[in-house]
Design an enzyme around this catalytic site. Structure first.
Site, PDB file in Angstrom:
ATOM      1  N   GLU A 112       0.807  -1.229   0.000  1.00  0.00           N
ATOM      2  CA  GLU A 112       0.000   0.000   0.000  1.00  0.00           C
ATOM      3  C   GLU A 112       0.838   1.277   0.000  1.00  0.00           C
ATOM      4  O   GLU A 112       0.531   2.213   0.733  1.00  0.00           O
ATOM      5  CB  GLU A 112      -0.922   0.014   1.227  1.00  0.00           C
TER       6      GLU A 112
HETATM    7  C1  TNX Z   1      -4.391  -3.934   4.910  1.00  0.00           C
HETATM    8  S1  TNX Z   1      -2.630  -6.263   4.569  1.00  0.00           S
HETATM    9  C2  TNX Z   1      -3.093  -3.670   5.309  1.00  0.00           C
HETATM   10  C3  TNX Z   1      -2.847  -3.226   6.688  1.00  0.00           C
HETATM   11  C4  TNX Z   1      -4.113  -3.024   7.445  1.00  0.00           C
HETATM   12  C5  TNX Z   1      -5.069  -4.149   7.141  1.00  0.00           C
HETATM   13  C6  TNX Z   1      -6.324  -4.107   7.937  1.00  0.00           C
HETATM   14  C7  TNX Z   1      -1.656  -5.204   4.275  1.00  0.00           C
HETATM   15  C8  TNX Z   1      -0.445  -5.684   3.671  1.00  0.00           C
HETATM   16  N1  TNX Z   1      -1.983  -3.945   4.560  1.00  0.00           N
HETATM   17  O1  TNX Z   1      -2.079  -2.054   6.684  1.00  0.00           O
HETATM   18  O2  TNX Z   1      -3.808  -2.996   8.799  1.00  0.00           O
HETATM   19  O3  TNX Z   1      -5.382  -4.104   5.781  1.00  0.00           O
HETATM   20  O4  TNX Z   1      -7.106  -5.227   7.714  1.00  0.00           O
END
Ligand code: TNX
Length: 530
Positions: A337
């Site tokens: 992300e």
């Molecule tokens: C996605 S999974 C994210 C996290 C969040 C999570 C909450 C991932 C690699 N990144 O930063 O905490 O969703 O469900």
């Protein structure tokens, strides 16, 4: 229907119930194959007798191997509190006398691998053998579940410690059976992490992935960059006081896990999810300014300034210090992300970070987005959302760790009434958490591409052990079974019974589980949904 057809139908159905291992074990137990074990073992042969643990027993361990002795001590620590027996761990070069517990190495059965074991309980004792001490520890997890649930008590219980007799031969399906704990969004002190490690050990997990940094907090002491923790570690989601592990505390966690043959996989998430680092050191940011500390739950707004040399010095120092206190094979570099890092900056950043990690001798794990970069051989891509990314990794010849958010994220609510948790990926009831197969889940990712399975507990909505318990139980044991047991032996109806039979253990251990109505709970009505 003719009577003979009827009776053969009855026979067939009792056979089916038999092979599904229904958990109608009476007490004292007589049928080893009816025990409600999680994960379900590869093979169980019952011989219908009983063996009783006695106060005058000792734990004999093969002489001359420290790891075996450690497994003996670990077993003593599990059996001691509830039995009150003064179990001595004694080294021996020959099999012990009748009526004892014996832990020893035996590498003749190659199929067992490093973590497999054979547990033989006869009316004259307990013989646990394995090619490696890791297997002994896995066998101990089995033995623990074969004993009455009162074995989990921390005070002496006046009961007969009966075991049914027979042989269990068992080994894992996947090499990597992990659980991730996010200690960044909310900080959890060392004793809570140790308790989580205990949960993992009960269900034969072998990896604890710690998400040690994120926008809301930096949780591991880095001596060459001290403000990461003094500033970056000083808060958490909701504005609480946060916290961090000193390197000594981290080593304690690593050692506690190691005794249980659980490898700690530390993650430093980058280049996104780095607000806490940017708030601590302005030179890591584009404009040389420190942003405010962040206590919200948005994702994807922060990035290291990937075009600055100082950023690579920072990464080298952080990874260097972390690798030095991490005996395990892996360093996780995050990579997810990074919405505000342009792809033309993201790719060279990941590639340089890979080189930095490789120089420490560790294997790289990253969330599936890292597959946009050219990966070094041996890297592990952790699939969480994008099949395309995972397939990009596979096309580059690397393996995948399966953590699909829609199945494996236990920060997801069970349903819309769950008191905590998110639901951006799905609502995940206990059966949905269990009922999937990593090897068929996503097109283009097959069994051979998969290193293992990992469940993830993100901590935006959880603040303490009570919250951890509520989201982890009763879903967590299911991932243990998905990782350990052959897919062909897994069956929800049967599992639901075995899970329900764990209820007494949860209650004796004080685990505040969610009493899902999908589970065939044992004799007691589940505690009310809090
Ligand atoms: C996605 S999974 C994210 C996290 C969040 C999570 C909450 C991932 C690699 N990144 O930063 O905490 O969703 O469900």
């Amino acid at each position: 229907m003719k009577p003979s057809a009827l009776s053969s139908l009855a026979l067939l159905s009792s056979f089916i119930i038999g092979i599904l291992g229904s958990c109608n074990q009476s007490y004292p137990p007589t049928d080893l194959s009816a025990e409600a074990l999680i994960p379900i073992p590869v093979s169980v042969l019952s011989d219908g007798n009983q063996f009783q643990l006695r106060h005058d027993m000792n734990i004999y361990v093969e002489a001359g191997n420290q790891e075996v002795a450690l497994a003996g001590e670990y077993l003593a620590s599990i059996l001691g509190p509830a039995t009150g027996f003064d179990l001595e761990v004694e080294e021996t070069i020959v099999p012990p006398p009748k009526g004892q517990i014996y832990l020893h190495l035996d590498a003749t059965d190659r199929e067992l691998g490093k973590e497999g074991y054979v547990l033989e309980i006869t009316d004259s004792g307990i013989d646990l053998k394995a090619p490696d001490a890791a297997g002994l520890t896995m066998g101990i997890a089995t033995l623990r579940q074969l004993l009455p649930p009162e074995i989990e008590s921390q005070t002496i219980q006046d009961i007969d410690w009966m075991l049914s007799t027979g042989t269990i031969r068992d080994y894992p399906e996947y090499e990597y059976r992990g659980a991730m704990l996010d200690v960044a969004r909310h900080f959890f002190p060392v004793d809570v992490v140790k308790r989580y490690i205990d949960y993992l050990a009960m269900y034969k997990f072998n990896r604890l992935h710690l998400h040690l940094s994120d926008d809301q907090g930096w949780r591991i002491e880095i001596r060459s960059w001290p403000r990461l923790t003094t500033i970056g570690g000083s808060t958490e989601v909701g504005g609480g006081k946060g916290g961090f592990y000193t390197q000594d505390e981290y080593k304690q966690i690593v050692e506690y896990a190691r005794i249980r043959h659980i490898m700690v996989v530390p993650e430093i998430d980058m280049p996104g999810h780095t607000n806490a680092a940017l708030a601590s050191y302005p030179e890591l940011n584009f404009d040389n300014r420190s942003p405010e500390l962040y206590t919200g739950t948005e994702v994807g707004f922060s990035t290291l300034c990937t075009t600055r040399e100082v950023v690579y010095q920072f990464v080298e120092d952080v990874i260097g210090e972390l690798a030095a206190i991490t005996p395990g094979d892996y360093i996780h570099i995050g990579g997810d992300e990074s919405h505000v890092t342009p792809m033309e900056d993201y790719i060279p950043f990941i590639e340089r970070v890979q080189d930095i990690v490789q120089a420490t001798g560790k294997t790289i794990i990253g969330w599936d987005e890292i597959a946009h970069a050219k990966l070094v051989p041996g890297t592990i891509v952790q699939y969480w959302e994008e099949g395309d990314n995972a397939r990009k990794g596979i096309d580059q010849g690397v393996r995948v760790l399966m953590s699909p958010a829609t199945k494996a994220y236990i920060d997801m609510q069970y349903d819309s009434t769950s008191r905590i948790g998110l639901h951006w990926a799905a609502y995940i009831e206990v059966d949905e958490a269990y009922n999937w197969d990593p090897a068929t889940f996503e097109e283009g990712i097959s069994r051979d591409d998969i290193l293992g399975v990992e469940t993830a507990l993100w901590a935006e909505t959880i603040t303490d052990l009570k919250d951890i318990d509520y989201l982890a139980f009763p879903r967590l044991p299911g991932y243990g079974e998905i990782g350990w047991s052959p897919a062909a032996q897994r069956d929800w109806e049967d599992y639901s019974q075995r899970l329900g039979a764990q209820q007494d253990r949860f209650e004796i251990m004080g685990i505040g589980y969610y009493p899902s109505d999908r589970v065939s709970w044992g004799s007691k009505a589940p505690s009310p949904n809090e």
